[in-house]
Design a protein around this motif. Structure first.
Motif, PDB file in Angstrom:
ATOM      1  N   ALA A  16      15.623  14.307  17.433  1.00  0.00           N
ATOM      2  CA  ALA A  16      16.607  14.493  18.760  1.00  0.00           C
ATOM      3  C   ALA A  16      17.822  13.422  18.717  1.00  0.00           C
ATOM      4  CB  ALA A  16      16.230  14.660  19.868  1.00  0.00           C
ATOM      5  N   VAL A  17      18.824  13.599  17.741  1.00  0.00           N
ATOM      6  CA  VAL A  17      19.901  12.465  17.480  1.00  0.00           C
ATOM      7  C   VAL A  17      21.061  13.054  17.550  1.00  0.00           C
ATOM      8  CG1 VAL A  17      20.500  11.009  15.628  1.00  0.00           C
ATOM      9  CG2 VAL A  17      18.246  11.334  15.687  1.00  0.00           C
ATOM     10  N   THR A  18      21.796  12.149  18.337  1.00  0.00           N
ATOM     11  CA  THR A  18      23.215  13.001  18.373  1.00  0.00           C
ATOM     12  C   THR A  18      24.490  11.593  18.041  1.00  0.00           C
ATOM     13  OG1 THR A  18      23.393  11.475  20.764  1.00  0.00           O
ATOM     14  CG2 THR A  18      22.774  13.913  20.831  1.00  0.00           C
ATOM     15  N   THR A  19      25.255  12.003  17.367  1.00  0.00           N
ATOM     16  CA  THR A  19      26.256  11.227  16.620  1.00  0.00           C
ATOM     17  C   THR A  19      27.408  11.093  17.698  1.00  0.00           C
ATOM     18  OG1 THR A  19      27.329  13.033  15.624  1.00  0.00           O
ATOM     19  CG2 THR A  19      25.553  11.898  14.263  1.00  0.00           C
ATOM     20  N   PRO A  20      27.959   9.868  17.899  1.00  0.00           N
ATOM     21  CA  PRO A  20      29.096   9.473  18.691  1.00  0.00           C
ATOM     22  C   PRO A  20      30.378  10.130  18.487  1.00  0.00           C
ATOM     23  CG  PRO A  20      28.610   7.655  17.599  1.00  0.00           C
ATOM     24  CD  PRO A  20      27.575   8.511  17.210  1.00  0.00           C
ATOM     25  N   TYR A  21      30.298  10.844  17.114  1.00  0.00           N
ATOM     26  CA  TYR A  21      31.776  11.271  16.636  1.00  0.00           C
ATOM     27  C   TYR A  21      31.309  12.895  15.969  1.00  0.00           C
ATOM     28  CZ  TYR A  21      29.117   9.870  12.283  1.00  0.00           C
ATOM     29  OH  TYR A  21      28.225  10.018  11.570  1.00  0.00           O
ATOM     30  N   VAL A  22      32.788  13.585  16.197  1.00  0.00           N
ATOM     31  CA  VAL A  22      32.437  14.989  15.434  1.00  0.00           C
ATOM     32  C   VAL A  22      33.415  14.851  14.365  1.00  0.00           C
ATOM     33  CG1 VAL A  22      31.755  15.933  17.586  1.00  0.00           C
ATOM     34  CG2 VAL A  22      34.204  15.590  17.175  1.00  0.00           C
ATOM     35  N   TYR A  23      33.609  16.110  13.396  1.00  0.00           N
ATOM     36  CA  TYR A  23      34.492  16.283  12.396  1.00  0.00           C
ATOM     37  C   TYR A  23      35.444  17.130  13.013  1.00  0.00           C
ATOM     38  CZ  TYR A  23      36.388  17.455   8.167  1.00  0.00           C
ATOM     39  OH  TYR A  23      37.272  17.782   6.784  1.00  0.00           O
ATOM     40  N   ASP A  24      36.772  16.521  12.731  1.00  0.00           N
ATOM     41  CA  ASP A  24      37.807  17.220  13.199  1.00  0.00           C
ATOM     42  C   ASP A  24      38.528  17.871  11.756  1.00  0.00           C
ATOM     43  OD1 ASP A  24      40.768  18.092  13.617  1.00  0.00           O
ATOM     44  OD2 ASP A  24      40.586  16.509  15.187  1.00  0.00           O
ATOM     45  N   SER A  25      38.660  19.150  11.627  1.00  0.00           N
ATOM     46  CA  SER A  25      38.982  19.887  10.340  1.00  0.00           C
ATOM     47  C   SER A  25      40.314  19.870  10.045  1.00  0.00           C
ATOM     48  CB  SER A  25      38.567  21.441  10.308  1.00  0.00           C
ATOM     49  OG  SER A  25      38.734  22.011  11.469  1.00  0.00           O
ATOM     50  N   GLY A  26      41.196  19.362  11.262  1.00  0.00           N
ATOM     51  CA  GLY A  26      42.676  19.542  11.168  1.00  0.00           C
ATOM     52  C   GLY A  26      43.109  18.127  10.430  1.00  0.00           C
ATOM     53  N   LEU A  27      42.283  17.094  11.006  1.00  0.00           N
ATOM     54  CA  LEU A  27      42.559  15.630  10.451  1.00  0.00           C
ATOM     55  C   LEU A  27      41.773  15.215   9.147  1.00  0.00           C
ATOM     56  CD1 LEU A  27      42.596  13.415  13.576  1.00  0.00           C
ATOM     57  CD2 LEU A  27      44.418  13.909  12.350  1.00  0.00           C
TER      58      LEU A  27
END
Length: 63
Positions: A16-27
């Protein structure tokens, strides 16, 4: 006939790991919740070591 190894194979437990970031496909970058580029957050980089996503290997043949 079932291969011998399948008698003893067990699925890996899911962490149960959450990352503090997400991938932005636009950038094409990982971004934090507040919209900043994750690679610019030095505290985050010290904590997690990297902000690598799988996007590069999906878009570039030479990764």
């Amino acid at each position: 006939m079932q291969p011998f190894a399948l008698n003893y194979a067990r699925p890996a437990p899911e962490l149960a790991v959450t990352t503090p970031y997400v991938y932005d496909s636009g950038l094409q970058l990982n971004v934090l919740v507040d919209g900043r580029v994750a690679a610019c957050d030095h505290a985050l980089l010290r904590e997690v070591g990297t902000t690598t996503s799988t996007a590069g290997s999906k878009t570039h043949f030479d990764d």
